[in-house]
Design a protein around this motif. Structure first.
Motif, short mmCIF file in Angstrom:
data_model
loop_
_atom_site.label_atom_id
_atom_site.label_comp_id
_atom_site.label_asym_id
_atom_site.label_seq_id
_atom_site.Cartn_x
_atom_site.Cartn_y
_atom_site.Cartn_z
N HIS A 218 -20.54 -2.32 22.65
CA HIS A 218 -19.82 -2.25 23.16
C HIS A 218 -20.02 -2.96 24.83
CE1 HIS A 218 -17.18 -0.35 26.20
NE2 HIS A 218 -15.66 -0.42 25.33
N ASP A 219 -21.28 -3.02 25.23
CA ASP A 219 -21.68 -2.76 26.61
C ASP A 219 -21.76 -4.38 26.99
OD1 ASP A 219 -21.41 -0.71 27.71
OD2 ASP A 219 -23.17 -0.15 27.23
N ARG A 221 -20.12 -6.81 24.77
CA ARG A 221 -19.10 -7.29 24.31
C ARG A 221 -17.81 -8.11 26.17
NH1 ARG A 221 -13.84 -4.83 20.60
NH2 ARG A 221 -13.44 -6.81 19.67
N THR A 222 -18.15 -7.23 26.98
CA THR A 222 -17.36 -8.08 28.20
C THR A 222 -18.08 -9.62 28.98
OG1 THR A 222 -16.20 -6.12 28.51
CG2 THR A 222 -16.26 -7.97 30.19
N THR A 225 -17.98 -12.26 25.80
CA THR A 225 -16.92 -12.69 26.54
C THR A 225 -16.13 -13.54 27.24
OG1 THR A 225 -15.62 -10.53 24.84
CG2 THR A 225 -14.52 -12.39 26.57
#
Length: 433
Positions: A218-219, A221-222, A225
């Motif tokens: 999750h950390d 992913r940003t 991206t």
């Protein structure tokens, strides 16, 4: 005898019966010998009384009574030597199955003697033996029944504990072995407490690993991206193409990690619908070839046709596409995809699965033997998605070489209480693709 009877219960009951038989046999032999000894002692006392009476009669009347003989030459020498003194008396027992009881006494210069024959193992001893045999049989029977019942209770507790442990190991809901085996403070209870403590520690470690995987993915992913977006803005060049390729690979890895985290957390639910399984398989390969992910002609598809199944086509798509990509990455073409009924088989012609993978199952972030190519998440995701479908995924190395994976769909959809079954739903993109 059944397999259960040959288990712990049968062995304990057999041991109890053997011990009871040994005890009964030893007791029977001891009692039999004691009765024989009592028979002999009684015969000796009777013979001693007879010779004493014979001496008294001869002293008083000069006559011989009780079949007494004077200086009988057949009297054993050891008995004659025992009555050398005047007034001395003695008895001697000789023989085997038929015993002879000798009695002798010194009366002045002569030796009076009597001789009596008897059978020690007479009817009385036979009756005692029969009574012992009957009592021993009853004791062995009762001991065997008690051992069978007691061992059965113990074996039942152990079987419940084993079934519970197997269920937890195969992915079932965790259950306390202590609750299953009861509150008795014995060896089985101690074993259950130890297994519960070990399971709790392992569960904590697994949950920590799952949280770590989900948190990292999750950390990442940003920023990944953003990196992928920035890479797409670079001026066309060989270096820019390399950056974009690695950024896409990193983004795909992050998405796979997130999918693994969702599967580990048990939050995935199958949305079932009635579909043609052969068409789902064809669609997977056609889309892969159209996108350039699968080389043209590297994958051949054979389907039975007309196999309608109720399942989640997105997850079937995800499983099959991962198996095909894994076969192309780690195996060798041609890769064959065969659909037969509810079974979809993917086979390559490479070196086959590693022995450790077949033994331990797919493991996340396991690098293959081909120069570290691959991260091992493809088979992990395929296995997890198959579990959501209620299907099984079998991996083996067939006799003709290569690696083979078989997806077996169940007769009815599985995935939890929130499953939805529809007919003719529009095509949807695979989960996590």
């Amino acid at each position: 005898m059944s397999r259960r009877a040959r288990g712990l219960r049968g062995r304990i009951a057999t041991a109890v019966i053997v011990v009871a038989l040994a005890a009964v046999a030893a007791l029977g032999v001891a009692v039999h010998l004691l009765v024989l000894r009592e028979q002999v002692d009684t015969a000796r006392r009777t013979a001693a009384d007879r010779i004493s009476a014979a001496v008294d009669v001869r002293t008083a009347t000069g006559l011989l009574a009780f079949d007494a003989r004077v200086d009988d030459p057949s009297v054993p020498a050891e008995l004659r030597d025992a009555v050398r003194a005047d007034g001395a008396r003695a008895t001697l027992v000789t023989g085997g199955s038929v015993r002879t009881v000798w009695a002798a006494a010194r009366d002045g210069e002569v030796v009076l003697s009597t001789r009596t024959r008897f059978v020690p193992a007479d009817g009385t001893v036979a009756q005692v033996d029969r009574a012992l045999l009957l009592a021993g049989a009853v004791v062995v029977l009762v001991a065997g029944l008690v051992g069978w019942v007691t061992a059965g209770r113990l074996a039942q507790r152990l079987r419940r504990a084993a079934d519970t442990a197997r269920g937890v190991a195969s992915g079932g809901d965790p259950a306390s072995l202590r609750r299953v085996v009861g509150e008795r403070h014995d060896e089985v209870g101690a074993l259950a407490d130890a297994v519960d403590a070990m399971a709790a520690r392992l569960a904590d470690r697994v949950r920590a690993e799952q949280r770590f995987t989900a948190g990292v993915a999750h950390d990442l992913r940003t920023p990944v991206t953003g990196l992928l977006t920035a890479a797409e803005l670079l001026e066309p060049s060989r270096a820019a193409d390399l950056v974009r390729d690695r950024a896409r690979a990193l983004a795909a890895l992050v998405e796979e990690l997130l999918e693994v985290a969702r599967l580990d957390g048990g939050r995935e639910q199958a949305l079932a619908e009635q579909v043609d399984l052969g068409e789902v398989v064809h669609r997977v390969v056609r889309r892969g070839v159209a996108s350039g992910e699968l080389p043209e002609g590297a994958v051949t598809v054979r389907t039975g046709g007309g196999t309608e199944v109720v399942t989640d086509p997105r997850r079937v798509d995800r499983v099959v596409s991962n198996l095909v990509r894994n076969a192309l990455r780690h195996g060798a073409p041609p890769v064959e995809v065969v659909q037969d009924g509810r079974v979809v088989e993917v086979r390559d012609h490479g070196p086959g699965f590693e022995a450790s993978l077949l033994r331990e199952g797919p493991q996340r972030l396991r690098h293959s033997r081909t120069a570290g190519d691959g991260n091992g998440l493809g088979l992990v995701i395929a296995t997890g998605q198959a579990g959501v479908l209620g299907a099984t995924l079998e991996l083996d190395n067939p006799a003709g070489g290569g690696a083979r994976a078989r997806l077996r769909l169940p007769e009815s959809p599985s995935g939890g209480p929130h499953d939805e079954v529809t007919a003719g739903s529009p095509d949807r993109e695979p989960t996590g693709a």
